[in-house]
Motif scaffolding. Structure first.
Motif, mmCIF file in Angstrom:
data_model
loop_
_atom_site.group_PDB
_atom_site.id
_atom_site.type_symbol
_atom_site.label_atom_id
_atom_site.label_comp_id
_atom_site.label_asym_id
_atom_site.label_seq_id
_atom_site.Cartn_x
_atom_site.Cartn_y
_atom_site.Cartn_z
ATOM 1 N N ASP A 240 -0.918 0.558 -0.821
ATOM 2 C CA ASP A 240 -0.941 0.210 -2.312
ATOM 3 C C ASP A 240 0.460 0.978 -2.575
ATOM 4 N N TYR A 270 -0.578 -4.132 -1.370
ATOM 5 C CA TYR A 270 -1.352 -4.646 -2.136
ATOM 6 C C TYR A 270 -0.955 -4.504 -3.504
ATOM 7 N N ASN A 271 -1.177 -5.578 -4.356
ATOM 8 C CA ASN A 271 -0.488 -5.842 -5.666
ATOM 9 C C ASN A 271 0.916 -5.500 -5.627
ATOM 10 N N SER A 296 1.993 -9.915 0.872
ATOM 11 C CA SER A 296 1.329 -9.154 -0.295
ATOM 12 C C SER A 296 0.035 -9.715 -0.451
ATOM 13 N N GLU A 297 -1.069 -9.328 -0.947
ATOM 14 C CA GLU A 297 -2.142 -9.906 -1.682
ATOM 15 C C GLU A 297 -2.619 -9.397 -2.893
ATOM 16 N N TYR A 298 -3.042 -10.075 -3.889
ATOM 17 C CA TYR A 298 -3.260 -9.506 -5.241
ATOM 18 C C TYR A 298 -5.052 -9.454 -5.479
ATOM 19 N N TYR A 309 -8.183 -0.831 0.416
ATOM 20 C CA TYR A 309 -7.198 -0.587 0.960
ATOM 21 C C TYR A 309 -7.027 -0.533 2.490
ATOM 22 N N ARG A 312 -9.023 -4.228 4.061
ATOM 23 C CA ARG A 312 -8.193 -5.398 3.923
ATOM 24 C C ARG A 312 -6.894 -5.818 5.003
#
Length: 471
Positions: A240, A270-271, A296-298, A309, A312
């Motif tokens: 993150d 992440y985000n 990225s993934e949200y 975290y 994933r």
């Protein structure tokens, strides 16, 4: 069981889990500040505490007074064994003293609380034979004692005595109060049930291991900087925003410092925010020639977000294998690379997968998540599809439990045939991801102690000073 070699090799973290809380109501007759220091704050200043304990006055008779103070002295001395309190196990003479103290205390007072505390302390300092001797000689007395049953279950699992472990599980589950909300015990229970042929679906869902993994929905991923098709091994790090700035930047610097441009780096954030894209591009300019890509993934903040975290990235890996040409190496964000990868990979030219291993790993950590290497072939695709599906199912069902990523990695191997499993190479954990920070290790990692002074922090500061000097 044998000489309990696997249990003896267990990381101190696990010996602490069921020994951290010791119930000793008899200690109420001692000065409150001493009791709090020893039992609540786990003070390990034995020399200072010992004198104060023996000077304390109680209204107990001579034998019970001495028994209580011996137990409290043993607890204070054993507090020094807690993970993070020392760089290794207690000295043998201290372990011997603890053993003498609890034995004498039990001889002076026929007290069940002293018996239970003695088992906990001896387990904490790795006296496994003594632990099992006390349990086996007091089974009826201890049959409803949660901490003792949990210690016994852990030993059975470490020694791969699953039939005996099943007997302990039956006892633990006969009364809901014995397990309660203890998640570490629930991890042990469901993993043992799986090893015995079941597919539990409560707490953690194992049913996906009995079905083919479906095609991953990759629409959740956004590729922000495309990977370069140059055939090099790509280091995949996922994190993150906080971990990116605190740890991942230093990891990239360490990769460049030790491997130059021989490796690629892919950062999965992440985000991800716009400023992070700019920062990563700017960082790449300071590391000329290093190929850095980004995705990225949200997702919305959820409970146990740290589990998301950690997990994933392995769901993403099943997709990244298709998108990134060449082998992929997964490292934790708070890892620092110390050696050229070329020095390690020459020993495993024929292996499709490389994992680390250690004799003291429990069954849910048989494949540590801190280092995973794949060449991206058919075996890897099959394996990581199963890993990703297992994790996806559990996260979707709100079963974001600690160790979920390592449970998936460890048990998805069962879906590979014996011939396919022969494609897996194993390297000692201390040679790949060393928590003791030896000069010979490929990389250094930290556990719960992220910012403690020492070689890891020194190296991290050196990297920042060299590549990102403050004006």
């Amino acid at each position: 069981m044998n000489n309990y070699a696997r249990t003896r090799a267990l990381h101190q973290f696990y010996r602490d889990v069921f020994t951290r809380t010791i119930s000793l109501p008899e200690a109420d007759v001692l000065p409150a500040h001493l009791v709090v220091e020893i039992l609540n704050y786990a003070n390990a200043d034995f020399e200072s505490l010992e004198a104060k304990l023996w000077d304390a006055e109680t209204d107990l008779d001579t034998d019970n007074d001495r028994a209580l103070k011996l137990m409290m002295c043993a607890i204070a001395l054993a507090n020094g064994a807690f993970d993070g309190r020392s760089d290794g196990p207690l000295a043998p003479e201290k372990v011997a003293l603890i053993t003498r103290q609890v034995v004498e205390a039990m001889q002076l007072s026929d007290n069940v609380n002293y018996l239970v505390a003695s088992i906990q302390l001896l387990f904490r300092v790795n006296e496994i034979d003594s632990v099992l001797f006390l349990i086996s000689n007091n089974l009826s007395t201890l049959s409803e004692t949660p901490s003792v049953l949990k210690i016994l279950l852990l030993i059975c699992l470490m020694e791969e005595d699953y039939n005996q472990a099943h007997v302990v599980i039956q006892q633990l589950t006969s009364n809901a109060d014995l397990i309660g909300e203890d998640r570490m015990t629930l991890v042990m229970v469901v993993c043992c049930i799986y090893k015995l042929g079941g597919h539990p679906d409560s707490f953690i869902d194992f049913r996906s291991l009995a079905e083919p993994a479906p095609k991953l929905d990759a629409s959740r991923y956004e590729w922000l900087i495309a990977p370069e098709d140059n055939g090099k091994t790509t280091v995949l790090v996922a994190c993150d925003k906080g971990y990116y700035y605190e740890h991942a930047v230093a990891l990239l610097l360490s990769i460049y410092e030790t491997n130059g441009t021989a490796l690629n780096v892919h950062v999965h954030i992440y985000n991800c925010e716009a400023e992070m894209i700019s920062h990563l591009k700017s960082l790449g300019e300071k590391l000329p020639g290093l190929s850095i890509s980004l995705s990225s993934e949200y997702f919305a903040a959820v409970k146990a977000v740290n589990v998301h975290y950690a997990c994933r990235r392995f769901v993403f890996l099943s997709h990244a294998i298709e998108k990134i040409a060449g082998p992929i190496m997964v490292l934790d964000a708070d890892c620092l690379v110390r050696k050229p990868w070329a020095d390690v990979k020459t020993r495993y030219q024929d292996n499709e997968l490389i994992f680390s291993h250690h004799a003291g790993l429990p069954l849910w950590e048989q494949i540590p998540a801190g280092f995973v290497f794949t060449r991206g072939g058919e075996i890897s695709q099959k394996y990581f599809a199963a890993v990703g599906h297992f994790i996806d199912v559990n996260l979707t069902c709100d079963k974001a439990e600690w160790f979920l990523d390592q449970i998936a990695l460890s048990f998805a191997v069962d879906l590979l045939s014996p011939v396919e499993q022969m494609a897996i190479g194993r390297e000692p954990t201390e040679e790949l991801i060393d928590i003791r920070h030896s000069d010979a290790a490929f990389s250094w990692v930290v556990t719960t102690k992220k910012n403690v002074a020492g070689p890891y922090q020194d190296y991290k500061h050196q990297l920042h000073s060299k590549y990102l000097p403050v004006a």
